[in-house]
Design a protein around this motif. Structure first.
Motif, PDB file in Angstrom:
ATOM      1  N   SER A 165      30.174  53.935  25.827  1.00 36.07           N
ATOM      2  CA  SER A 165      30.558  52.524  25.937  1.00 36.07           C
ATOM      3  C   SER A 165      29.348  51.674  25.587  1.00 36.07           C
ATOM      4  O   SER A 165      28.200  52.067  25.814  1.00 36.07           O
ATOM      5  CB  SER A 165      31.048  52.196  27.356  1.00 36.07           C
ATOM      6  OG  SER A 165      30.030  52.429  28.305  1.00 36.07           O
ATOM      7  N   GLY A 166      29.608  50.531  25.025  1.00 35.96           N
ATOM      8  CA  GLY A 166      28.531  49.610  24.676  1.00 35.96           C
ATOM      9  C   GLY A 166      27.615  50.116  23.583  1.00 35.96           C
ATOM     10  O   GLY A 166      26.453  49.700  23.496  1.00 35.96           O
ATOM     11  N   ALA A 167      28.129  51.015  22.731  1.00 34.21           N
ATOM     12  CA  ALA A 167      27.288  51.579  21.671  1.00 34.21           C
ATOM     13  C   ALA A 167      27.106  50.573  20.543  1.00 34.21           C
ATOM     14  O   ALA A 167      27.964  49.734  20.272  1.00 34.21           O
ATOM     15  CB  ALA A 167      27.918  52.855  21.134  1.00 34.21           C
ATOM     16  N   SER A 168      25.954  50.674  19.903  1.00 37.31           N
ATOM     17  CA  SER A 168      25.749  49.957  18.638  1.00 37.31           C
ATOM     18  C   SER A 168      25.527  50.996  17.554  1.00 37.31           C
ATOM     19  O   SER A 168      25.062  52.111  17.820  1.00 37.31           O
ATOM     20  CB  SER A 168      24.556  48.995  18.741  1.00 37.31           C
ATOM     21  OG  SER A 168      23.373  49.702  19.089  1.00 37.31           O
ATOM     22  N   TRP A 169      25.875  50.640  16.314  1.00 36.36           N
ATOM     23  CA  TRP A 169      25.968  51.637  15.260  1.00 36.36           C
ATOM     24  C   TRP A 169      25.250  51.169  14.009  1.00 36.36           C
ATOM     25  O   TRP A 169      24.997  49.982  13.813  1.00 36.36           O
ATOM     26  CB  TRP A 169      27.440  51.903  14.920  1.00 36.36           C
ATOM     27  CG  TRP A 169      28.298  52.202  16.098  1.00 36.36           C
ATOM     28  CD1 TRP A 169      28.998  51.303  16.866  1.00 36.36           C
ATOM     29  CD2 TRP A 169      28.546  53.487  16.681  1.00 36.36           C
ATOM     30  NE1 TRP A 169      29.665  51.943  17.869  1.00 36.36           N
ATOM     31  CE2 TRP A 169      29.421  53.285  17.789  1.00 36.36           C
ATOM     32  CE3 TRP A 169      28.141  54.788  16.378  1.00 36.36           C
ATOM     33  CZ2 TRP A 169      29.882  54.331  18.576  1.00 36.36           C
ATOM     34  CZ3 TRP A 169      28.599  55.833  17.157  1.00 36.36           C
ATOM     35  CH2 TRP A 169      29.451  55.608  18.244  1.00 36.36           C
ATOM     36  N   THR A 170      24.980  52.132  13.141  1.00 40.22           N
ATOM     37  CA  THR A 170      24.454  51.824  11.821  1.00 40.22           C
ATOM     38  C   THR A 170      25.050  52.818  10.831  1.00 40.22           C
ATOM     39  O   THR A 170      25.672  53.808  11.242  1.00 40.22           O
ATOM     40  CB  THR A 170      22.913  51.881  11.805  1.00 40.22           C
ATOM     41  OG1 THR A 170      22.430  51.389  10.542  1.00 40.22           O
ATOM     42  CG2 THR A 170      22.413  53.318  11.998  1.00 40.22           C
TER      43      THR A 170
END
Length: 450
Positions: A165-170
């Protein structure tokens, strides 16, 4: 916060994925999959088609999180390092691999990453209990299933992990390739792929798991879970399944739990004895006299042996990339004990066509049936294909479904042993061997090397 890489392999899911949770804890995450030619080429058309579908399902999940799966093609030793450098990652996260090739590959990737100042972090495994962890009183791995199963259950396993949860991605901007979309072999029907499909199938099976102990050996009924392909690709983790089974008190649930233990048992045997991916566990069986493969092997592969349950299994394999486990044992016994061919020929055919082909389970399942594997007194166990068919497919539903020539009950009243006149009438071959004679021949060859 530093970026990290989540290197997906046999864990094509977002839920209950400890390696992914560790990656998310690091900061922005690059979801990466490497199409490794060393694995993609030998996989066979069925598994390649399913893997492509599973990767697309994972990509669709990630797109719901406003990112995508970055897919690259080539040697992981080079491609993982390039991907990590491209996003400035300090760590690459992955679940540990315990297969012979996977261990070599990961060691080489770890060394290449270290040269670039990047750490490879292994978290979790595709198993409830990591291979090599369950040992006997002498600290050695088990070679017999029953004591392993008891020790495995006593060892226990962790609860399923929460989804991130609350992940950020690239994502990778350059050097990626399209997710492959190879067509399955002509006429072959694949099951639905992906984590959502796995969870739906599992929930459906839980509604009938109580009958599993009674129904699992009947190929003519829908008595098994068909979860093997989802476990193969990690679309669901066995922890998730074991947690649900723990809430059940039926004999069927207990029996199914043992089937999951068999998967982990064979993974442990291959981990300790990587040579057994190609060689005999019990090396004395390599000295036995075997026949050279030829037209008999081709007839077996194509389901033209004249033994209905054998032919039904082999035709089911080519139609759906899967075969009922009881029938897998019957066709394997026939190849080794009736045709006197080495188990590797059959194992190779299964690895080519099975959508759920798992190296440890396949190779050691074959060796168990062939009598050269993890069984204390096995070789004189020779399955009679006709009596096996009558016992486990008493109404003939399975044979009639997959052997078209025997489908009409008016023309073929006995689908398990039609007489020669009936066979000629419907165009079904006569039995290619005399089972009684070949059984004795198999035992005579065994006596010669005992």
């Amino acid at each position: 916060m530093p970026t990290s890489v989540m290197w997906f392999r046999r864990d094509l899911r977002l839920a209950d994925n400890p390696a992914l949770l560790d990656a998310v804890a690091d900061g922005p995450v690059l979801p990466l999959f490497v199409l490794d030619p060393a694995l993609w080429g030998p996989a066979g058309p069925t598994r390649r088609a399913y893997l492509g579908a599973s990767l697309r399902a994972l990509d669709e999940q990630l797109r719901q999180h406003r990112t995508r799966l970055s897919v690259v093609r080539g040697d992981p030793v080079r491609r993982v390092v390039l991907a990590a450098r491209a996003v400035g990652a300090e760590r690459v996260h992955a679940a540990a691999d315990f297969g012979p090739y996977g261990r070599r590959r990961d060691s080489a990737v770890e060394a290449a990453l270290a040269e670039a100042g990047i750490e490879l972090v292994r978290t979790g495994t595709p198993y409830a209990v990591a291979p090599g962890r369950v040992t006997n009183g002498s600290g050695e791995g088990y070679r017999v299933f029953t004591p392993f199963s008891r020790a495995w259950s006593e060892h226990g396993w962790r609860a399923p992990a929460d989804p991130p949860s609350g992940a950020s991605w690239t994502v990778l901007e350059d050097g990626t390739t399209e997710i492959p979309d190879p067509a399955p072999p002509a006429g072959l029907e694949l099951p639905e792929a992906g984590e959502a499909a796995a969870l739906r199938r599992w929930e459906e099976f839980l509604d009938r798991v109580d009958a599993y102990d009674e129904d699992r050996d009947k190929p003519g009924v829908d008595g098994t879970s068909r979860m093997s392909v989802h476990l193969k690709w990690g679309e669901i983790h066995p922890r998730t399944m074991l947690a649900a089974l723990a809430r059940k008190r039926s004999t069927g649930a207990a029996t199914y739990r043992k089937e999951l233990a068999w998967r982990e048992f064979y993974a442990g045997v291959l981990f300790r004895e990587p040579r057994t991916a190609r060689e005999y566990l019990r090396t004395e069986f390599a000295r036995m006299a075997y026949d050279r493969p030829g037209t008999q092997l081709e007839a077996w592969q194509e389901g033209r042996t004249g033994f209905p349950v054998v032919d039904a299994g082999m035709r089911q394999l080519r139609a759906v990339g899967w075969m009922h486990n009881r029938v897998r044992m019957i066709v394997a016994s026939f190849l080794v004990k009736d045709l006197h061919l080495e188990w590797q020929h059959g194992a190779r055919h299964f690895m080519h066509w099975l959508v759920d082909a798992d190296l440890a389970s396949n190779q050691h399942g074959w060796q168990w049936t062939a009598g050269c594997g993890t069984d204390p007194a096995p070789y004189f166990r020779v399955f009679n294909p006709t009596t096996q068919g009558r016992k486990f497919d008493p109404g003939g539903a399975y044979v009639r479904r997959w052997v078209e020539e025997l489908r009409d009950p008016e023309r073929v009243p006995d689908p398990h042993d039609p007489d020669l006149e009936t066979r000629e009438l419907v165009g079904y071959p006569a039995p290619m061997v005399d089972h009684k004679a070949e059984r004795q021949e198999a035992l005579d060859r065994w006596e010669a090397v005992r």
